[in-house]
Design a protein around this motif. Structure first.
Motif, PDB file in Angstrom:
ATOM      1  N   GLN A 191       0.699  -1.205  -0.101  1.00  0.00           N
ATOM      2  CA  GLN A 191       0.096  -0.188   0.153  1.00  0.00           C
ATOM      3  C   GLN A 191       0.991   1.299  -0.032  1.00  0.00           C
ATOM      4  N   PRO A 192       1.925   1.246   0.633  1.00  0.00           N
ATOM      5  CA  PRO A 192       2.935   2.403   0.626  1.00  0.00           C
ATOM      6  C   PRO A 192       3.294   2.789  -0.854  1.00  0.00           C
ATOM      7  N   LEU A 193       3.657   1.908  -1.539  1.00  0.00           N
ATOM      8  CA  LEU A 193       4.007   2.162  -2.991  1.00  0.00           C
ATOM      9  C   LEU A 193       2.867   2.456  -3.731  1.00  0.00           C
ATOM     10  N   ASP A 194       1.936   1.689  -3.559  1.00  0.00           N
ATOM     11  CA  ASP A 194       0.875   2.201  -4.528  1.00  0.00           C
ATOM     12  C   ASP A 194       0.349   3.611  -3.880  1.00  0.00           C
ATOM     13  N   ASN A 195       0.160   4.108  -2.870  1.00  0.00           N
ATOM     14  CA  ASN A 195      -0.040   5.528  -2.444  1.00  0.00           C
ATOM     15  C   ASN A 195       0.789   6.281  -3.063  1.00  0.00           C
ATOM     16  N   TYR A 196       2.129   5.953  -2.955  1.00  0.00           N
ATOM     17  CA  TYR A 196       3.320   7.178  -3.306  1.00  0.00           C
ATOM     18  C   TYR A 196       2.971   7.047  -5.106  1.00  0.00           C
ATOM     19  N   VAL A 197       2.888   6.140  -5.743  1.00  0.00           N
ATOM     20  CA  VAL A 197       2.794   6.287  -7.175  1.00  0.00           C
ATOM     21  C   VAL A 197       1.446   6.971  -7.324  1.00  0.00           C
ATOM     22  N   LYS A 198       0.451   6.893  -6.901  1.00  0.00           N
ATOM     23  CA  LYS A 198      -0.784   7.790  -7.155  1.00  0.00           C
ATOM     24  C   LYS A 198      -0.441   9.184  -6.724  1.00  0.00           C
ATOM     25  N   PHE A 199       0.155   9.424  -5.663  1.00  0.00           N
ATOM     26  CA  PHE A 199       0.420  10.711  -5.147  1.00  0.00           C
ATOM     27  C   PHE A 199       1.248  11.583  -6.041  1.00  0.00           C
ATOM     28  N   ILE A 200       2.490  10.986  -6.716  1.00  0.00           N
ATOM     29  CA  ILE A 200       3.404  11.346  -7.604  1.00  0.00           C
ATOM     30  C   ILE A 200       2.533  11.879  -9.052  1.00  0.00           C
ATOM     31  N   SER A 201       1.497  10.889  -9.239  1.00  0.00           N
ATOM     32  CA  SER A 201       0.813  11.107 -10.433  1.00  0.00           C
ATOM     33  C   SER A 201      -0.156  12.403 -10.162  1.00  0.00           C
ATOM     34  N   LEU A 202      -0.829  12.615  -9.080  1.00  0.00           N
ATOM     35  CA  LEU A 202      -1.521  13.834  -8.803  1.00  0.00           C
ATOM     36  C   LEU A 202      -0.531  14.999  -9.030  1.00  0.00           C
ATOM     37  N   VAL A 203       0.661  15.010  -8.476  1.00  0.00           N
ATOM     38  CA  VAL A 203       1.492  15.985  -8.637  1.00  0.00           C
ATOM     39  C   VAL A 203       1.860  16.431  -9.706  1.00  0.00           C
ATOM     40  N   GLU A 204       2.088  15.604 -10.819  1.00  0.00           N
ATOM     41  CA  GLU A 204       2.291  15.699 -12.360  1.00  0.00           C
ATOM     42  C   GLU A 204       1.069  16.214 -12.881  1.00  0.00           C
ATOM     43  N   GLU A 205      -0.040  15.631 -12.669  1.00  0.00           N
ATOM     44  CA  GLU A 205      -1.196  16.277 -13.110  1.00  0.00           C
ATOM     45  C   GLU A 205      -1.437  17.635 -12.931  1.00  0.00           C
ATOM     46  N   GLU A 206      -1.174  17.791 -11.832  1.00  0.00           N
ATOM     47  CA  GLU A 206      -1.526  19.305 -11.325  1.00  0.00           C
ATOM     48  C   GLU A 206      -0.531  20.350 -11.913  1.00  0.00           C
ATOM     49  N   LYS A 207       0.799  19.786 -11.782  1.00  0.00           N
ATOM     50  CA  LYS A 207       1.684  20.471 -12.523  1.00  0.00           C
ATOM     51  C   LYS A 207       1.699  20.925 -14.140  1.00  0.00           C
ATOM     52  N   SER A 208       1.057  19.848 -14.617  1.00  0.00           N
ATOM     53  CA  SER A 208       0.914  19.904 -16.101  1.00  0.00           C
ATOM     54  C   SER A 208      -0.299  21.116 -16.273  1.00  0.00           C
ATOM     55  N   SER A 209      -1.076  21.300 -15.257  1.00  0.00           N
ATOM     56  CA  SER A 209      -2.175  22.291 -15.659  1.00  0.00           C
ATOM     57  C   SER A 209      -1.647  23.774 -15.471  1.00  0.00           C
TER      58      SER A 209
END
Length: 285
Positions: A191-209
């Motif tokens: 779960q920690p890795l799954d959460n981490y990957v999803k969080f980084i995806s959120l960061v990249e998604e928001e950064k691309s905005s």
């Protein structure tokens, strides 16, 4: 109030970037999977179990941090080095293109760790000295096309390696591309890795905005989705700082790579001009 605090902290971090002390900074990966006093040990063990196929428990696992500072990268720390029940495990998170020279870098890094953890006097003993067996992993988190899993071998860099002959020195690095849809890691078991990957995806998604407060927005979204629970509640502002440092690191690496490529291109043109002059001289001889 929490949103306002995060926005102020994010703005403050951006304004103060140029005035930071030139000290080694930990990445989010390093803090979340090793340094954090509350979840670091548990998260590291779960991640190690996921990538190695072991089933260690925090209660029965002895961890010792044996990291060598300022070796992999001089101003940014994205690697973890642990003795896990006496076994040496070196983990590195890579966010741009994977360096094909990683086995060589790990060899140098590992040698320095052995120098530190092995009594120098024992090197002169005639009796065999047992040392921790090493394991090397890279967690690739970049956006470039890369296989879901790959093994980098030190011997692939040997100049005069002969096919079929025994390799006198080898070092293997397992690379896992955690963004690849066919990644061989079982995220459901970690779960920690799954959460981490999803969080980084959120960061990249928001950064691309293009939003200036993309990190604040990413943190708020992550909390709504219950990603990195407790950790973000305790360390939201630190996470913002760590991720900003990571983007600085990536930009620094990209700039250095482009400069090296330009120098190589210029050197190639110079050498080409020289070679052409030599060939012309030969035809006139």
């Amino acid at each position: 109030i929490f949103v306002q605090i995060l926005k102020i902290q994010c703005k403050y971090i951006c304004m103060e970037k140029e005035n930071e002390n030139r000290t080694v900074k930990d990445s989010l990966f390093v803090d979340y999977f090793s340094k954090d006093a509350v979840v670091g040990k548990k998260n590291f063990i779960e991640l190690y179990n996921c990538i190695s196929g072991n089933s260690l428990s925090p209660e029965d696992t002895v961890l010792e941090d044996v990291k060598i500072e300022q070796v992999i990268y001089k101003s940014f720390c994205n690697d973890i080095s642990m003795l896990v029940n006496g076994k040496l495990v070196v983990l590195l998170e890579h966010q741009s293109s994977v360096n094909e020279n990683m086995p060589l870098r790990f060899l140098i890094y590992c040698s320095r760790i052995y120098e530190r953890i092995v009594d120098s006097r024992l090197k002169f003993s005639t009796e065999r000295k047992m040392i921790p067996s090493p394991e090397f992993y890279v967690i690739y988190n970049g956006s470039r096309n890369y296989p879901p899993q790959k093994i980098l071998r030190l011997s692939d860099s040997f100049i005069d390696k002969k096919a079929g002959s025994e390799v006198p020195l080898e070092l293997n690095v397992k690379v896992f591309n955690i963004k690849h849809p066919e990644c061989t890691l079982d995220f459901s078991s970690c779960q920690p890795l799954d959460n981490y990957v999803k969080f980084i995806s959120l960061v990249e998604e928001e950064k691309s905005s293009g939003a200036s407060d993309f990190m604040t927005r990413a943190v708020l979204k992550a909390q709504k989705q219950n990603l990195l629970p407790d950790y973000l509640r305790r360390k939201a502002s630190e996470v913002i700082s760590m991720v900003f440092n990571e983007y600085d690191y990536e930009t620094d690496i990209q700039v250095k790579t482009e400069e090296a490529e330009r120098r190589g291109h210029a050197a190639g043109l110079k050498e080409g001009t020289r070679q052409k002059a030599v060939e012309t001289a030969r035809t006139l001889d």
